[in-house]
Write a protein that holds these residues in place. Structure first.
Motif, PDB file in Angstrom:
ATOM      1  N   GLU A  11       0.797  -1.079   0.057  1.00  0.00           N
ATOM      2  CA  GLU A  11       0.029   0.029   0.070  1.00  0.00           C
ATOM      3  C   GLU A  11       0.830   1.214  -0.201  1.00  0.00           C
ATOM      4  O   GLU A  11       1.785   1.416   0.877  1.00  0.00           O
ATOM      5  N   HIS A 105      -2.469  -6.077  -3.389  1.00  0.00           N
ATOM      6  CA  HIS A 105      -2.999  -5.177  -2.306  1.00  0.00           C
ATOM      7  C   HIS A 105      -3.924  -4.325  -3.353  1.00  0.00           C
ATOM      8  O   HIS A 105      -5.277  -4.374  -2.630  1.00  0.00           O
ATOM      9  N   ASP A 138      -6.725  -6.059  -1.117  1.00  0.00           N
ATOM     10  CA  ASP A 138      -7.220  -5.372   0.135  1.00  0.00           C
ATOM     11  C   ASP A 138      -8.340  -4.461   0.058  1.00  0.00           C
ATOM     12  O   ASP A 138      -8.523  -3.895  -0.908  1.00  0.00           O
ATOM     13  N   HIS A 140      -8.527  -1.499   0.770  1.00  0.00           N
ATOM     14  CA  HIS A 140      -7.758  -0.224   0.703  1.00  0.00           C
ATOM     15  C   HIS A 140      -7.509   0.051  -0.816  1.00  0.00           C
ATOM     16  O   HIS A 140      -6.636   1.093  -1.115  1.00  0.00           O
ATOM     17  N   HIS A 162      -8.408  -6.227   8.953  1.00  0.00           N
ATOM     18  CA  HIS A 162      -8.597  -7.329   7.891  1.00  0.00           C
ATOM     19  C   HIS A 162      -8.265  -8.639   8.393  1.00  0.00           C
ATOM     20  O   HIS A 162      -7.032  -9.087   8.511  1.00  0.00           O
ATOM     21  N   HIS A 453      -6.331  -0.907  12.708  1.00  0.00           N
ATOM     22  CA  HIS A 453      -5.987  -2.486  12.935  1.00  0.00           C
ATOM     23  C   HIS A 453      -5.619  -2.727  14.167  1.00  0.00           C
ATOM     24  O   HIS A 453      -5.959  -4.144  14.517  1.00  0.00           O
TER      25      HIS A 453
HETATM   26 ZN   LIG Z   1      -6.031  -2.292   4.041  1.00  0.00          ZN
END
Ligand SMILES: [Zn+2]
Length: 496
Positions: A11, A105, A138, A140, A162, A453
């Protein structure tokens, strides 16, 4: 049946000064693991690639893993790193296969490509024109057309934190293998809405993302192969940052389109709930103190989130603003995880456990993209512990994966146990604290450089949480991010 399985996860925070060479993808080795080493590193862990390995094994398929490359978020990926990873994957595909399963990702920016995943998929598709490509992404993901155009199946995480990476791999992998077996005909629809949901408002336990992700699961229960809403990663100055959705139906493109549009409309209608309001730091400190004074004996710590400097969003993890405010406010009986400062760790190791030291801590990295210079802070304290910084996640997030903090030391400073690390690691797992001999549940305050997270492995300990606006390239204040390339207009930056 022959499968190519691979991982390429990064990311990218385009404002981050933290470099991203190939070594950042290498874990404890010199290069990212390949072949048997990749299987050993990931089989049975809480990752999408683990699900691919399982599916391939249960199907009796022959499979090869040319590379499994995952790095903590940071600045744009160096071209040499991208070329190495993409090259390994493309070479394996060129040797021939029936399907490709990729654990990506979705928000990778390289020095040359705003859309690292789209570029990888374009290259793979050019080699294997008719081979199904299943992709796990992901939540994101900043979706680009090339990803949707060249993949056959896309499935995204439906939880943030996640904790459903394995499940996501299974959804992507099963739909792809079903196509190979002639049992399904994936038809994919995708789209965007011009909105930039704030990361602090993206948790899937919070509204509106809870409802959006629940609707994805319902759509799957109603017959879609995969349904995903991507909340996007906003600390990236690229055209397509922001919210998107992808739905894969079984043989019904119109239905996929209708489901996808429904998800996008639902997100758009609730866009105001994705806006985050920053609390001034002094107010956060006062609130944390009041919460601690009122909390019953034996209850867990008041968690202070330094959400502007989270390494899992590309933060340098070395800004001292929030920790400094705690020291100034005298919030003792605390632990802080963590300050990235390899030089300070070396100094503490040289001084030895038990030594009293004075250090210039943190603030080593300037952040030119947001106009900030690193600001170290002079601190004095006692070296409490030094260790190799290696631990294995207990879960529920990325269960079983090994984390490498590198040489690590704990500095006891004004009643705060400050964990100082040499590699970036976000505190989302209790094992991070076990590794440094700290019982976080017994502390009055717990400072975490994390945004969402931390909830995965630590929320159950918390008595209360205070979100603290510090400084860093994960700044929660969009006004500090100079967007030059992002598509405009976009909510909430522009009136829409
Ligand atoms: Zn993420």
């Amino acid at each position: 049946m022959k499968l190519v399985i691979a991982q390429m996860k990064h990311e990218t925070n385009t404002y981050s000064p933290v470099p991203t060479p190939l070594a950042r993808f290498a874990g404890s080795g010199a290069q990212p693991p390949e072949g048997e080493a990749a299987v050993a590193a990931y089989r049975g862990t809480g990752s999408a690639i683990a699900a691919f390995i399982d599916l391939a094994s249960s199907a009796g398929a022959e499979f090869t893993i040319p590379i499994a490359a995952s790095a903590w978020p940071s600045g744009p990926v160096e071209d040499a790193a991208f070329e190495h990873i993409a090259g390994r994957i493309c070479d394996a595909v060129a040797r021939g296969c029936d399907a490709v399963l990729l654990d990506l990702h979705g928000a990778m920016v390289t020095r040359s490509y705003d859309d690292g995943e789209g570029e990888l998929l374009r290259r793979v598709r050019a080699i294997a024109r008719d081979v199904p490509i299943g992709v796990a992404l992901d939540m994101h993901t900043n979706l680009y057309p090339a990803m949707a155009e060249h993949a056959t199946v896309i499935a995204g995480y439906q939880t943030y934190p996640h904790i459903d990476m394995v499940d996501t791999g299974r959804r992507a992998g099963r739909a792809t293998l079903a196509l190979l077996a002639g049992h399904a005909r994936p038809a994919m629809a995708w789209g965007h809405r011009p909105m930039l949901p704030h990361v602090m408002r993206q948790g899937s336990d919070d509204e509106p993302n809870r409802t959006l992700q629940a609707r994805c699961r319902e759509i799957e229960a109603q017959g879609a192969l995969c349904a995903s809403v991507f909340v996007g990663f906003p600390n990236a100055d690229i055209v397509n940052a922001g919210l998107s959705a992808v739905v894969v139906s079984d043989g019904d493109p119109a239905r996929a389109r209708a489901w996808c549009d429904e998800l996008l409309e639902l997100a758009w209608a609730r866009r105001a709930e994705f806006v985050y309001r920053v609390e001034p730091l002094a107010e956060s400190m006062a609130r944390a103190r009041a919460l601690a004074e009122a909390k019953p004996a034996g209850s867990g710590p008041v968690v202070l989130l330094d959400h502007s400097d989270n390494c899992a969003s590309g933060g340098t993890m070395d800004t001292m603003t929030v920790l400094g405010a705690m020291l100034d406010a005298g919030l003792g009986d605390a632990a802080a995880f963590a300050i990235f400062d390899p030089a300070a760790v070396r100094q503490m190791i040289a001084a030895g456990v038990g030594a009293e030291v004075t250090l210039s801590l943190g603030g080593k990295l300037d952040m030119p993209a947001i106009g900030l210079q690193g600001m170290p802070r002079q601190v004095s304290g006692r070296v409490r512990l030094v260790c190799d910084g290696r631990y294995r996640n207990r879960g529920p997030m990325a269960r079983g994966e090994v984390n490498e903090m590198g040489p690590t030391a704990v500095l006891s400073c004004q009643g705060i146990d400050v964990v100082v690390i040499s590699n970036h690691v976000e505190p989302h797992d209790l094992a991070a604290f076990v590794a440094v001999g700290i019982d976080p549940a017994a502390k009055r305050f717990l400072m975490l450089k994390s945004r969402i997270h931390w909830r995965a492995g630590l929320r159950s300990l918390a008595h209360a949480v205070v979100e603290c606006a510090g400084t860093g390239v994960c700044t929660s204040d969009y006004a500090l991010l100079d967007f030059k390339h992002l598509r405009r207009p976009i909510y909430p930056l522009d009136a829409l």
